[in-house]
Design an enzyme around this catalytic site. Structure first.
Site, short mmCIF file in Angstrom:
data_model
loop_
_atom_site.label_atom_id
_atom_site.label_comp_id
_atom_site.label_asym_id
_atom_site.label_seq_id
_atom_site.Cartn_x
_atom_site.Cartn_y
_atom_site.Cartn_z
N ARG A 1 -13.22 -9.98 15.66
CA ARG A 1 -13.11 -10.53 17.02
C ARG A 1 -13.28 -9.39 18.01
NH1 ARG A 1 -8.21 -8.38 18.37
NH2 ARG A 1 -6.65 -8.21 16.73
N GLU B 1 0.84 -1.19 0.00
CA GLU B 1 0.00 0.00 0.00
C GLU B 1 0.88 1.24 0.00
OE1 GLU B 1 -2.44 0.00 3.46
OE2 GLU B 1 -3.95 -1.32 2.62
#
EC number: 6.4.1.1
Length: 526
Positions: free
Chosen positions: A328, A236
């Site tokens: 999570r 990126e």
């Protein structure tokens, strides 16, 4: 029937009479049977295991712990109603990654559901699938959603399809150094390598020039392979000095999705968060609306269920970019709980039982920000050795407590043995107040009350790290980063440094002891 109690001037959901069927959110969505959970196993250790056990006990649910051979004396084993050894003969970490043993314990002991905690197997789609195949509920998203969100490249593609802005990057994992060269030719430096199948700062390398490219590519690949069993990387454009803002989301099995506002996790060391604050200070209301709106939009795009976190980078121009979804519960979920009065673990369990969010009294219009919360992590790390984890037996432990202070811990007590095999987190300190300055003052006072003494091989330097306030401390940021390894984009916290507290007070006063016995003092991060 819902039961509530008053907390911080609001209402917190305590529990639900466990005998009814959950109503669907609308006539057009599927109707699921409500199946009460009577026994939960936590496939984890330490403070997060105890956090889940406490929530289960409050809900009248029996608890099951698992532990490695190295963790026979750990507190999470003592806090559960039942405890079973896993991973006999395996390395300490591998024991908690051994899916067959965990599933065997669950099936042999009539476990209804497994909570993965964070780390270890919490973002492993094969573990979620193994639970499902064994007829045990996984307290988290579906295996397919865990798989999609765990693959950063696929998660990025989903974000693009949902209309959520992303950082310029490769559409698929790169397979060679040549592809990294081509990307840097197109977008320029700096760039960043990231592990495609994991997070937590592992497999992450920033590259500022062509000369650094090959070495950092090799290191990132090796780190990702060692940590996640897959060295795949994607590239990126690196956003310099961003704010790291994440949004807590919660979904059910009926298509309902809501957000619980944001957390600022910009202060990090080695790409790992060390201070978390909710809500983010000085955040433009319009930017907050865009962040939370995009988070809900992305979650709906993938059909998200249970708790999760959507993470963004915000550049100096106020533009936000999606980076990943953590499927999570987060380490820093505590600060969100404090400002919203929503028990996230309770909500996770109820959603896994088949409850809808409206059935739990959770509607977006009812979620309000109540004050400010800050979390700091007290760790057994040695600043004199580049913050390497320290080990030994705690001889003295006295914590900071009082009004507005919450402590989540597992090994923070006299006589506890700090293992070299696992994370160095000793205790999470959470301060809650009516605003940022109040929460910061409580945190400063609580940290000043800590006394920790133990055995280690080298005398550490306990540090109290103060972040710059709205008014200034302008010249300290670079020096602090150089001496502590912390990075932050600027005035993201309104936290006055505890200048009135001598650093020596953060340690138990030294006594005459043999030279080989020195103090274990936590690194206090504020």
């Amino acid at each position: 029937m819902l039961k509530f109690r008053t907390v911080h001037g609001g209402l917190r959901l305590l529990g639900i009479r466990r005998t009814s069927t959950a109503p669907a959110a609308s006539p057009n969505v599927r109707r699921l049977e409500y199946k009460p959970i009577k026994k939960v196993m936590v496939a984890n250790r330490g403070e997060i295991a105890i956090r889940v056990f406490r929530a289960c006990t409050e809900l009248g649910i029996r608890t099951v712990a698992v532990y490695s051979e190295q963790d026979t004396g750990q507190m999470h084993r003592q806090k559960a109603d039942e405890a079973y050894l896993i991973g006999r003969g395996l390395a300490p970490v591998q024991a908690y990654l051994h899916i067959p043993d965990i599933i065997k314990v669950a099936k042999e002991n009539n476990v209804d559901a497994v909570h993965p905690g964070y780390g270890f197997l919490s973002e492993r789609a094969d573990f979620a699938q193994a639970c499902q195949d064994a007829g045990v509920r996984f307290i988290g998203p579906s295996p397919e959603v865990v798989r999609k969100m765990g693959d950063k490249v696929e998660a990025r593609a989903i974000a693009i399809s949902a209309g959520v802005p992303v950082v310029p990057g490769t559409d698929a994992p790169i397979t060679s150094l040549h592809e990294a060269h081509e990307f840097s030719n197109t977008y320029g430096f700096p760039i960043i390598f990231k592990a495609a199948y994991g997070g937590g700062g592992r497999g992450m390398r920033v590259v500022h020039s062509y000369e650094e490219l090959e070495d950092n590519y090799t290191r990132a690949y090796s780190e990702a392979l060692a940590a996640f069993g897959n060295g795949a990387l994607f590239v990126e454009k690196f956003i310099e000095k961003p704010r790291h803002i994440e949004v807590q989301i919660l979904g059910d099995q009926y298509g309902n999705i809501l957000h619980l506002y944001e957390r600022d996790c910009s202060i990090q060391r080695r790409h790992q968060k060390v201070v978390e604050i909710a809500p983010a200070a000085h955040l433009d209301p319009q930017l907050r609306a865009r962040l939370t709106g995009d988070s809900v939009k992305l979650a709906k795009q993938v059909g998200y269920e249970n708790a999760g976190t959507v993470e963004f980078l915000v550049d100096k121009h106020g533009k936000h970019y999606f980076i990943e979804v953590n499927s999570r519960l987060q380490v820093e979920h505590t600060v969100t709980e404090e400002i919203t009065d929503v028990d996230l673990v309770h909500a996770q369990i109820h959603v896994a039982e088949g409850r809808s969010l409206p059935d739990l009294g959770l509607r977006q219009e009812n979620i309000r920000i109540n004050g400010c919360a800050i979390q700091c992590r007290v760790t057994t790390e040695d600043p004199a050795r580049s913050f390497q984890p320290d080990t030994g037996r705690i001889e003295v432990f006295r914590s900071g407590e009082g009004m507005g202070i919450r402590l989540d811990n597992a090994s923070a007590f006299q006589g506890a043995v700090i293992s070299p095999h696992y994370d160095s987190l000793l205790v999470k300190v959470i301060a809650h107040g009516k605003d940022h300055p109040t929460a910061a003052t409580k945190m400063s006072r609580a940290l000043a009350e800590f006394r920790v003494r133990g055995v280690k091989v080298k005398r550490p330097q306990t540090q109290a790290l103060g972040c710059r306030t709205e008014e200034g401390a302008e010249g300290t940021q670079a020096a602090r980063a150089a001496s502590t390894g912390l990075t932050s984009p600027g005035p993201v916290l309104c936290v006055p440094p505890p200048a009135h507290v001598p650093l020596s007070l953060l340690r138990e006063p030294s006594r005459t002891r043999p030279e080989t016995s020195t103090e274990v003092s936590p690194t206090i991060l504020l």
